[in-house]
Design an enzyme around this catalytic site. Structure first.
Site, mmCIF file in Angstrom:
data_model
loop_
_atom_site.group_PDB
_atom_site.id
_atom_site.type_symbol
_atom_site.label_atom_id
_atom_site.label_comp_id
_atom_site.label_asym_id
_atom_site.label_seq_id
_atom_site.Cartn_x
_atom_site.Cartn_y
_atom_site.Cartn_z
ATOM 1 N N TYR A 130 1.320 -1.236 -0.284
ATOM 2 C CA TYR A 130 0.239 0.051 -0.184
ATOM 3 C C TYR A 130 0.648 1.004 -0.044
ATOM 4 O O TYR A 130 0.179 2.828 0.062
ATOM 5 C CB TYR A 130 -0.748 -0.310 1.221
ATOM 6 C CG TYR A 130 -1.551 -1.274 1.314
ATOM 7 C CD1 TYR A 130 -1.996 -1.866 0.212
ATOM 8 C CD2 TYR A 130 -3.025 -0.540 2.301
ATOM 9 C CE1 TYR A 130 -2.837 -2.564 0.277
ATOM 10 C CE2 TYR A 130 -4.118 -2.094 2.127
ATOM 11 C CZ TYR A 130 -3.938 -2.805 0.809
ATOM 12 O OH TYR A 130 -5.707 -3.784 0.700
ATOM 13 N N LYS A 177 3.966 -14.799 5.379
ATOM 14 C CA LYS A 177 3.930 -15.412 4.179
ATOM 15 C C LYS A 177 5.564 -15.506 3.830
ATOM 16 O O LYS A 177 6.560 -15.276 2.732
ATOM 17 C CB LYS A 177 3.738 -15.086 3.073
ATOM 18 C CG LYS A 177 3.408 -16.282 2.169
ATOM 19 C CD LYS A 177 2.674 -17.124 2.683
ATOM 20 C CE LYS A 177 2.395 -18.900 1.297
ATOM 21 N NZ LYS A 177 2.306 -19.709 1.840
ATOM 22 N N ASP A 209 -1.548 -18.110 4.866
ATOM 23 C CA ASP A 209 -2.588 -18.775 4.127
ATOM 24 C C ASP A 209 -3.007 -19.629 5.793
ATOM 25 O O ASP A 209 -4.941 -19.945 5.649
ATOM 26 C CB ASP A 209 -2.131 -19.549 3.608
ATOM 27 C CG ASP A 209 -1.063 -20.402 3.636
ATOM 28 O OD1 ASP A 209 0.073 -20.250 4.468
ATOM 29 O OD2 ASP A 209 -0.325 -20.829 2.229
ATOM 30 N N ASP A 233 -5.234 -5.667 6.170
ATOM 31 C CA ASP A 233 -6.486 -6.017 5.674
ATOM 32 C C ASP A 233 -7.509 -7.009 5.092
ATOM 33 O O ASP A 233 -8.720 -7.038 5.298
ATOM 34 C CB ASP A 233 -6.573 -4.978 4.691
ATOM 35 C CG ASP A 233 -7.102 -4.178 3.441
ATOM 36 O OD1 ASP A 233 -8.512 -3.888 4.121
ATOM 37 O OD2 ASP A 233 -7.528 -3.345 2.645
ATOM 38 N N ASP A 237 -10.988 -8.515 7.868
ATOM 39 C CA ASP A 237 -12.062 -8.628 7.396
ATOM 40 C C ASP A 237 -12.692 -10.046 6.762
ATOM 41 O O ASP A 237 -13.841 -10.348 6.987
ATOM 42 C CB ASP A 237 -12.141 -8.258 5.593
ATOM 43 C CG ASP A 237 -12.438 -6.746 5.191
ATOM 44 O OD1 ASP A 237 -12.121 -5.847 6.208
ATOM 45 O OD2 ASP A 237 -12.262 -5.709 4.033
#
Length: 336
Positions: A130, A177, A209, A233, A237
């Site tokens: 981002y 990750k 994951d 983010d 959610d």
């Protein structure tokens, strides 16, 4: 997450910027302000941002609104529509936010897929993918540069080590990750684990994951989750789906000297203007705001009043009820 802003001191009230934005932001933020009025003394200053402001002025975030957030002790923001990226990202920059605090907790009386869920995401808020370094190099090729620094990762870790002191567990779950993104997520992981070790805080590493699967199957296994920007983010959610959706969840964007608070939900254009928007997430964001301003008792009172109303009613249509935003707000205020 305290700033010592003196929100309840009538002689020295904290300045709170109020930016309702678009859609139901114009309905739930006034409700949250009524709650703030009930628990403390604040100097409110209003600012404008969002789609309607862009249509009128050509800018979704006027300079005066940016400066308002940059100078206030705290900011309460509603939602923006198509201009969301042009509003919320600069507002986070205005308060110097380096961490996004996003609790995901199931509430009594609310239908939740996993009612045992009670965790919080501490998301790095300045870099990663981002950071905005994208390029279109040809008709066939576009690139995105991921930015990860030791300094930002350690700053997040230091905040997390202080934050976890108020939780039921003293272990940070570090989600990454690094097995694939060895240099960037590897740097993030190493910086967070090292900083936590220096502070005497235990860490548990979880691959991104694997976390996505495990949080759905065993949400009670997780408590305080530290993660890079994009992962935070997406995964927060995902966790919202376990507790009834984004419409009930608050968030905080915390900087060194000030912070921005906002419900996680969007503008909800399908119900905007009908007076039936659920104000719970905005009110819970207000609870985080007063806690940030060093009035933990008032924050706890707001949270208890909201939770009691969610449990016993009245409820807005999204929760199966028939109450209006004002009726729910009145019920919360009565409990306060």
């Amino acid at each position: 997450m305290s700033a010592g802003g003196g929100g309840s001191d009538p002689a020295n009230p904290a300045t709170v910027a109020v930016i309702a934005g678009d859609g139901i932001g114009a309905e739930v933020i006034p409700a949250a302000r009524r709650v703030l009025d009930a628990v403390g003394e604040f100097e409110f200053v209003a600012g404008e941002a969002g789609d309607a402001v862009r249509e009128e002025t050509g800018s979704a975030l006027p300079e005066e609104t940016y400066e308002l957030a940059a100078s206030a002790d705290a900011t309460l923001f509603g939602a923006a529509g198509e201009t969301a990226a042009d509003v919320i990202l600069p507002l986070r920059e205005a308060v110097g936010s380096f961490v996004n605090v996003r609790p995901a907790r199931a509430f009594p009386g609310v239908d939740a897929l996993r009612p045992e869920t009670d965790l919080v995401f501490l998301r790095e808020n300045t870099e990663g993918v981002y950071a905005g370094h994208e390029d279109r190099l040809s008709d066939d090729l576009s690139t995105l540069t991921r930015v990860v620094t030791d300094s930002a990762s350690r700053r997040l870790a230091e905040f997390a080590c202080e934050y976890v002191e108020g939780r039921d567990t003293d272990t940070l779950q570090v989600v990454h990750k690094a097995n694939v993104m060895r240099e960037t997520d590897g740097r993030f992981r190493d910086a967070v684990v090292d900083a936590a070790g220096e502070a005497g805080v235990d860490t548990e590493e979880v691959l991104m994951d694997a976390f996505a699967t495990r949080v759905c199957l065993e949400p009670e296994r997780f408590d305080t989750v530290v993660c890079p920007n994009l992962a935070g983010d997406v995964l927060s959610d995902l966790a919202a789906g376990l507790v009834g959706g984004l419409g009930l969840l608050p968030s905080a964007n915390v900087g060194p000297d000030r912070a921005l608070f906002e419900p996680v939900h969007g503008t909800a254009p399908d119900i905007a203007g009908e007076g039936v928007a659920n104000p719970a997430a905005a009110m819970l964001s207000a609870a985080m705001l007063v806690e940030y301003l060093d009035d933990e008792a008032a924050g706890a009172d707001v949270r208890a009043a909201v939770e009691a109303t969610l449990s016993d009613g009245p409820r807005t249509p999204d929760l199966g009820g028939e109450a209006t935003t004002d009726e729910v707000t009145d019920a919360v205020l009565a409990r306060l």
